[in-house]
Design a protein around this motif. Structure first.
Motif, PDB file in Angstrom:
ATOM      1  N   VAL A 143       1.213  -5.815  -0.089  1.00 17.24           N
ATOM      2  CA  VAL A 143       0.406  -6.994  -0.426  1.00 17.24           C
ATOM      3  C   VAL A 143      -1.005  -6.634  -0.867  1.00 17.24           C
ATOM      4  O   VAL A 143      -1.981  -7.270  -0.487  1.00 17.24           O
ATOM      5  CB  VAL A 143       0.373  -8.051   0.715  1.00 17.24           C
ATOM      6  N   THR A 144      -1.101  -5.598  -1.704  1.00 18.03           N
ATOM      7  CA  THR A 144      -2.412  -5.211  -2.219  1.00 18.03           C
ATOM      8  C   THR A 144      -2.763  -6.048  -3.444  1.00 18.03           C
ATOM      9  O   THR A 144      -3.806  -6.703  -3.490  1.00 18.03           O
ATOM     10  CB  THR A 144      -2.432  -3.709  -2.591  1.00 18.03           C
ATOM     11  N   ASN A 163      -1.749 -12.733   1.328  1.00 17.30           N
ATOM     12  CA  ASN A 163      -2.922 -11.957   0.927  1.00 17.30           C
ATOM     13  C   ASN A 163      -2.612 -10.907  -0.131  1.00 17.30           C
ATOM     14  O   ASN A 163      -3.215  -9.836  -0.137  1.00 17.30           O
ATOM     15  CB  ASN A 163      -3.568 -11.290   2.152  1.00 17.30           C
ATOM     16  N   ALA A 164      -1.662 -11.220  -1.022  1.00 16.61           N
ATOM     17  CA  ALA A 164      -1.313 -10.251  -2.064  1.00 16.61           C
ATOM     18  C   ALA A 164      -2.335 -10.264  -3.189  1.00 16.61           C
ATOM     19  O   ALA A 164      -2.695  -9.230  -3.731  1.00 16.61           O
ATOM     20  CB  ALA A 164       0.064 -10.550  -2.628  1.00 16.61           C
ATOM     21  N   GLY A 165      -2.805 -11.442  -3.564  1.00 17.90           N
ATOM     22  CA  GLY A 165      -3.825 -11.502  -4.606  1.00 17.90           C
ATOM     23  C   GLY A 165      -3.283 -11.359  -6.014  1.00 17.90           C
ATOM     24  O   GLY A 165      -4.051 -11.351  -6.969  1.00 17.90           O
ATOM     25  N   THR A 208      -9.606  -8.735   1.872  1.00 16.99           N
ATOM     26  CA  THR A 208      -8.173  -8.497   1.780  1.00 16.99           C
ATOM     27  C   THR A 208      -7.365  -9.334   0.810  1.00 16.99           C
ATOM     28  O   THR A 208      -6.321  -8.902   0.350  1.00 16.99           O
ATOM     29  CB  THR A 208      -7.500  -8.545   3.168  1.00 16.99           C
ATOM     30  N   ALA A 209      -7.809 -10.557   0.476  1.00 15.90           N
ATOM     31  CA  ALA A 209      -7.001 -11.414  -0.389  1.00 15.90           C
ATOM     32  C   ALA A 209      -6.876 -10.805  -1.777  1.00 15.90           C
ATOM     33  O   ALA A 209      -5.781 -10.542  -2.265  1.00 15.90           O
ATOM     34  CB  ALA A 209      -7.619 -12.801  -0.477  1.00 15.90           C
ATOM     35  N   GLY A 210      -8.020 -10.582  -2.415  1.00 19.64           N
ATOM     36  CA  GLY A 210      -7.990  -9.873  -3.683  1.00 19.64           C
ATOM     37  C   GLY A 210      -7.885 -10.739  -4.920  1.00 19.64           C
ATOM     38  O   GLY A 210      -7.765 -10.223  -6.021  1.00 19.64           O
ATOM     39  N   THR A 217      -5.998  -2.886   1.142  1.00 19.76           N
ATOM     40  CA  THR A 217      -4.956  -3.694   0.493  1.00 19.76           C
ATOM     41  C   THR A 217      -5.555  -4.984  -0.067  1.00 19.76           C
ATOM     42  O   THR A 217      -5.021  -6.068   0.099  1.00 19.76           O
ATOM     43  CB  THR A 217      -3.756  -4.014   1.429  1.00 19.76           C
ATOM     44  N   VAL A 218      -6.689  -4.833  -0.751  1.00 21.71           N
ATOM     45  CA  VAL A 218      -7.409  -5.979  -1.304  1.00 21.71           C
ATOM     46  C   VAL A 218      -6.881  -6.333  -2.691  1.00 21.71           C
ATOM     47  O   VAL A 218      -6.456  -7.456  -2.945  1.00 21.71           O
ATOM     48  CB  VAL A 218      -8.923  -5.690  -1.386  1.00 21.71           C
ATOM     49  N   GLY A 219      -6.914  -5.352  -3.579  1.00 27.23           N
ATOM     50  CA  GLY A 219      -6.386  -5.590  -4.913  1.00 27.23           C
ATOM     51  C   GLY A 219      -7.423  -5.939  -5.956  1.00 27.23           C
ATOM     52  O   GLY A 219      -7.091  -6.138  -7.119  1.00 27.23           O
TER      53      GLY A 219
HETATM   54  K     K Z   1      -4.484  -8.214  -1.412  1.00 28.93           K
END
Ligand code: K
Ligand code: K
Lengths: 440, 440
Positions: free
Chosen positions: A54-55, A169-171, A273-275, A385-387
């Motif tokens: 979930v990055t 929270n994959a973004g 973390t959301a991204g 794992t922000v993205g």
């Molecule tokens: K993320």
């Protein structure tokens, strides 16, 4: 064979499950009907890892390069990754008999005997129901904006995709510029940020709130998470608002004050973390970028879909340092002392994270021509794992992509594995005498 | 008044002494006959702080802008700063009854009753004699190169200046390109690096070697420092040699293999606090620069003229992390356990250092137009009192200079102050119950 799996500890099992799904995802994403144009194995691996952890870093444009099938594979990986991490967090703490951090009545204890397989299944089931319910509700809200704009089919699909991507929270977004087109849209801002904040605060905190109702009765962990989230988000919003106010590439370009405020709010809450992004990260001030490095490193809550060293880890470190400077013997929050093992674990997690980030940045600076800050930003983003990216993900060399894949994997697996490792200390027979060393 | 001074703890006293000499030095350097051209108050303050904290960052060219008087003021500050820190390190550990880290026969115990004023004076006297003797011997060796090149007067003066600058790890040079003109000169390389390695390993280690003679009998602290210094220097030399071998601006430009080796050796040992350079730092690969950030952050030995978090602090952290990953209950080196307080102190020192560096880099990114990496490098260099720069020191804005002044001051005063703080914990009456928090 069966015995070998049983003998694995939960951390090792988690690692294997993640590896399995990443490999499976890579193969699925490499299928001819998964993409509109040919993607390399490295790009398929990158996308699968980015989804499963979930990055949300993307080497190709998710919305155009992947077909509906490819996008559904990505969504499935996100959902498995997000729920997998949450389930495992709960499971690991249950197996350790730690009762998820608070000792009073709780979902876990009410409904099951914690170490039985039946109990675990029940708990994971309730976790799944809770997740899907939230995602479904959010999807309906998102549809209010997207169905009128894109029609029923496309509008509902966009709502479905972004609801799952946000809660876990994959973004990842289906829009090539992420959510920049909705910078001032209240519904998108509120729904998406609510999703990733709820997903990022951790299941145990929500369960605690659900059963206790009153703030005073909450566990120390829940109190810390709630107060910490509000304070850090408010502070981050203020910093970003002030820093970017006159930047002609970001807030400075917006004529409406409400747009500026929404953008500052969104970009303040998203890096932990959301991204998702509603403004162009690559054009922000370097000082704002520096600040976002900290936010990304800190991350969301333990046992949540989020990454980073975790907000509680950060707070424990900050409080430890303050107590240390005040020469206090105990570190206390809200009239509760924090155990030495927790403090030590927090500091160790941070140092290990620094070490990995340092090594990755060092190697990337050899393999990539990009400037230092962009590479550092990409690495911290992967580790948390922000993205978020300063726009270099697609231009990374194959070695660079593999390193980011490795860092995303470590970032997602790491802290939990370490937490578990520490909880089961090996007994040593020899106790050595201690001796002083001068430090600092 | 007298009473107020007595009531100060050693850390506070050290801080005041440093402030006093920095202010005095600033006034001296601002005198009309101290400089050949007018310097601003900020530049005088910067130079005084850089000298007193033995950092060696320079906003103006020391060799041409300062007159002989100005240069002697700078030398005096370096000598006071270097010896001051060493004396205070010994003094503080004596006052705490810690006997400088090893319990057996030692200079301190043999010659004096540790807490008496007379004993302190005796110890400091022997420290001074030891320092001046080493500086004098080194000066003679340096003269072998510089007297034939510059004649007796200038040659001896250059030898005198660089001997003091090197032993105290100041890194200031009278040559505008530092020691780049002597990149392949064996005498300059050996003498200067020996000086800063001896000055940087710490007085207690040297005293330990002097009295014990055999490696096996040395204290754990001394063993760690000796082995650690050799290993980190050899490793750093290898990294720099490999990384820069083909760089046309550094090692790649040298035709002789011996020049390349000397350059790699010198630039590997210098960043851990000395701050001299024989190759152009600004033209090194970004990956090498990244690696040097780590070396500068680590720094030299406790109670030495060097800065950084200190080599032992770094080793304790590395060993803690390894033990942590191996799930060991005790952290051991050479069959000696390391106390929890030391581990905790090491981790806390590192986190506090990270915090200060982060804040400074954040502010510098607002006030300075320079790229992130150059500002990060400058800040870490100041914090580790290293003095290496990617060439931006002179171009810093006044606010930028003040921030670097503050960071140099903190870098020099900090770790010791914290060490002292921890050694005298305040007793608290209330013991709070402890509660678990999920971290990581
Ligand atoms: K993320
Ligand atoms: K220095």
């Amino acid at each position: 064979m069966n015995n070998a799996i049983v003998r694995l500890n939960p951390s090792q099992l988690l690692l294997l499950v993640f590896l399995f799904f990443i490999i499976l995802g890579t193969i699925f994403l490499k299928l001819p009907f998964a993409t509109t144009t040919q993607v390399t194995w490295t790009d398929a691996l990158f996308t699968a890892t980015s989804s499963m952890t979930v990055t949300g870093l993307a080497v190709v444009d998710t919305g155009t390069v992947y077909t509906l099938f490819g996008q559904l594979v990505i969504l499935a990986l996100i959902q498995i990754g997000g729920l997998g991490i949450m389930s495992f967090a709960v499971l690991i703490f249950m197996l350790l008999g730690k009762r998820i951090g608070f000792r009073e009545r709780l979902l876990v204890q009410q409904s099951l005997n914690h170490t039985s397989i039946g109990g675990i299944i029940k708990l994971v089931k309730s976790l799944f129901i809770y997740s899907f319910t939230i995602e479904l509700i959010a999807m309906c809200f998102l549809a209010i904006t997207w169905v009128p704009e894109f029609g029923w089919g496309r509008g509902m699909y966009l709502s479905f995709f972004h609801s799952i991507s946000a809660f876990n929270n994959a973004g990842l977004s289906l829009f090539p510029d992420n959510l920049m087109g909705y910078v001032g849209d209240p519904i998108i801002n509120i729904v998406i940020s609510s999703l990733f904040i709820i997903g990022g605060i951790g299941f145990t905190v929500l369960a605690d709130i659900w059963y206790k109702r009153k703030f005073k009765k909450l566990s120390l962990h829940s109190k810390l998470m709630i107060v910490g989230t509000v304070v850090i988000n408010a502070f981050a919003m203020l910093v970003i608002f002030v820093m970017e106010f006159h930047n002609p590439h970001t807030l400075g370009a917006m004529s409406e004050m409400s747009d500026k405020l929404w953008a500052a709010y969104f970009q303040a809450t998203s890096p932990r973390t959301a991204g998702f992004n509603t403004i162009d990260i690559g054009n922000m001030h370097e000082a704002t970028i520096t600040f976002m490095l900290l936010l990304m490193f800190v991350g969301a809550g333990s046992g949540s879909t989020g990454g980073g060293i975790k907000l509680t880890t950060f707070l424990v470190i900050v409080l430890s340092v303050i107590s240390f400077l005040k020469q206090k013997q105990q570190i206390t929050i809200a009239n509760r002392a924090i155990k030495e093992t927790i403090i030590f674990r927090s500091l160790a997690i941070s140092m290990i994270s620094f070490l990995f980030i340092f090594l990755a940045v060092f190697i990337l600076n050899i393999t990539e021509p990009e400037p230092f800050l962009k590479l550092l930003f990409e690495t911290v983003s992967a580790f948390g794992t922000v993205g978020l990216s300063m726009g270099i993900t697609a231009d990374l060399s194959n070695i660079g992509k593999i390193i980011i894949v490795f860092i995303m994997f470590l970032g997602k697996i790491g802290p939990l594995t370490f937490a578990f490792s520490l909880a089961k200390p090996r007994q040593e027979k020899i106790r050595y005498p201690s001796e002083d060393i001068m430090t600092g």
